[in-house]
Write a protein that holds these residues in place. Sequence first.
Motif, PDB file in Angstrom:
ATOM      1  N   LEU A  69      -5.181   7.171   5.453  1.00  0.00           N
ATOM      2  CA  LEU A  69      -4.540   6.151   4.608  1.00  0.00           C
ATOM      3  C   LEU A  69      -3.275   5.606   5.262  1.00  0.00           C
ATOM      4  O   LEU A  69      -2.948   4.420   5.141  1.00  0.00           O
ATOM      5  N   ASP A  70      -2.581   6.469   6.003  1.00  0.00           N
ATOM      6  CA  ASP A  70      -1.351   6.029   6.690  1.00  0.00           C
ATOM      7  C   ASP A  70      -1.622   4.934   7.716  1.00  0.00           C
ATOM      8  O   ASP A  70      -0.728   4.160   8.050  1.00  0.00           O
ATOM      9  N   LEU A  71      -2.843   4.886   8.232  1.00  0.00           N
ATOM     10  CA  LEU A  71      -3.146   3.940   9.314  1.00  0.00           C
ATOM     11  C   LEU A  71      -3.723   2.617   8.799  1.00  0.00           C
ATOM     12  O   LEU A  71      -4.039   1.726   9.590  1.00  0.00           O
ATOM     13  N   LEU A  72      -3.863   2.499   7.479  1.00  0.00           N
ATOM     14  CA  LEU A  72      -4.400   1.245   6.927  1.00  0.00           C
ATOM     15  C   LEU A  72      -3.299   0.192   6.806  1.00  0.00           C
ATOM     16  O   LEU A  72      -2.113   0.537   6.674  1.00  0.00           O
ATOM     17  N   PRO A  73      -3.673  -1.079   6.854  1.00  0.00           N
ATOM     18  CA  PRO A  73      -2.674  -2.135   6.667  1.00  0.00           C
ATOM     19  C   PRO A  73      -1.989  -1.998   5.311  1.00  0.00           C
ATOM     20  O   PRO A  73      -2.564  -1.454   4.356  1.00  0.00           O
ATOM     21  N   GLU A  74      -0.774  -2.543   5.221  1.00  0.00           N
ATOM     22  CA  GLU A  74       0.058  -2.366   4.026  1.00  0.00           C
ATOM     23  C   GLU A  74      -0.641  -2.838   2.744  1.00  0.00           C
ATOM     24  O   GLU A  74      -0.480  -2.248   1.684  1.00  0.00           O
ATOM     25  N   ARG A  75      -1.427  -3.918   2.820  1.00  0.00           N
ATOM     26  CA  ARG A  75      -2.066  -4.467   1.625  1.00  0.00           C
ATOM     27  C   ARG A  75      -3.570  -4.186   1.611  1.00  0.00           C
ATOM     28  O   ARG A  75      -4.364  -4.985   1.083  1.00  0.00           O
ATOM     29  N   ALA A  76      -3.962  -3.065   2.192  1.00  0.00           N
ATOM     30  CA  ALA A  76      -5.393  -2.771   2.384  1.00  0.00           C
ATOM     31  C   ALA A  76      -6.181  -2.740   1.070  1.00  0.00           C
ATOM     32  O   ALA A  76      -7.385  -2.986   1.066  1.00  0.00           O
ATOM     33  N   LEU A  77      -5.506  -2.442  -0.047  1.00  0.00           N
ATOM     34  CA  LEU A  77      -6.245  -2.330  -1.316  1.00  0.00           C
ATOM     35  C   LEU A  77      -5.949  -3.486  -2.274  1.00  0.00           C
ATOM     36  O   LEU A  77      -6.294  -3.422  -3.463  1.00  0.00           O
ATOM     37  N   GLU A  78      -5.339  -4.528  -1.747  1.00  0.00           N
ATOM     38  CA  GLU A  78      -5.035  -5.695  -2.584  1.00  0.00           C
ATOM     39  C   GLU A  78      -6.343  -6.258  -3.162  1.00  0.00           C
ATOM     40  O   GLU A  78      -7.345  -6.377  -2.451  1.00  0.00           O
ATOM     41  N   HIS A  79      -6.328  -6.580  -4.452  1.00  0.00           N
ATOM     42  CA  HIS A  79      -7.486  -7.127  -5.184  1.00  0.00           C
ATOM     43  C   HIS A  79      -8.625  -6.117  -5.357  1.00  0.00           C
ATOM     44  O   HIS A  79      -9.721  -6.509  -5.748  1.00  0.00           O
ATOM     45  N   LYS A  80      -8.383  -4.866  -5.064  1.00  0.00           N
ATOM     46  CA  LYS A  80      -9.473  -3.876  -5.167  1.00  0.00           C
ATOM     47  C   LYS A  80      -9.270  -2.971  -6.388  1.00  0.00           C
ATOM     48  O   LYS A  80      -8.143  -2.646  -6.761  1.00  0.00           O
TER      49      LYS A  80
END
Length: 192
Positions: free
Chosen positions: A89-100
């Motif tokens: 999770l640390d390596l995902l982009p900052e907004r990786a879960l936007e709209h999810k």
Amino acid sequence: MRIISLAGSPRIPSRSTALLKQSQQWLQQQGVEVIAYTLHDFKADDLLYANFNSPDINAFAAQLALADGLLIATPVYKASFSGALKTLLDLLPERALEHKVVLPLATGGSIGHLLAVDYALKPVLSALKAQEVLHGVFADDSQIVLNGEQATLSGSVTARLKEALAHFYLALGRRNPPPSIIHHSLLMRQPA
Ligand SMILES: Cc1cc2nc3c(=O)[nH]c(=O)nc-3n(C[C@H](O)[C@H](O)[C@H](O)COP(=O)(O)O)c2cc1C
């Protein structure tokens, strides 16, 4: 509808992954496309040394960007979620879960750490800008009997899981589309 499922236990076989697999099957029966990932799909070195250029992790982030939701499972480790999952999770982009929409699943040795998802995992999912994190499902080890790769869930866990999945399915259907889609549809509605 398309979702990503992510098994956050480093162990095989795994009770939390069993919970996830049952959920995958249920969602697939409703016509949801499920793209399944486990921690074992990523190189340990990439996770441990925080390799932001990892092709596997970037491909995962790209798949996530195209998905409507995330189904995420973790064991409770030391009163929190698994450290191996955190390295991903640390390596995902900052907004990786936007709209999810996100549905968390967890298993633990006892119900003592029932709230680990709420106080440990949910803040991380929020930091990744999840639109909606649903009330998850927690099972203790006595409620999931493993027999090799086969798992039997207790009746109460099965019932709670089905209820949570039904909410997840509904939430996927009502999630807000990305602003680019809203913008496009507004433009389409304007008179010529
Ligand atoms: C390193 C480690 C730490 C654990 N810490 C906890 C804990 O703090 N609280 C708890 O309830 N269970 C704890 N457990 C038990 C696991 O959460 C439990 O067995 C869980 O179902 C394992 O999930 P898995 O089979 O998906 O890996 C721990 C297990 C391990 C291996």
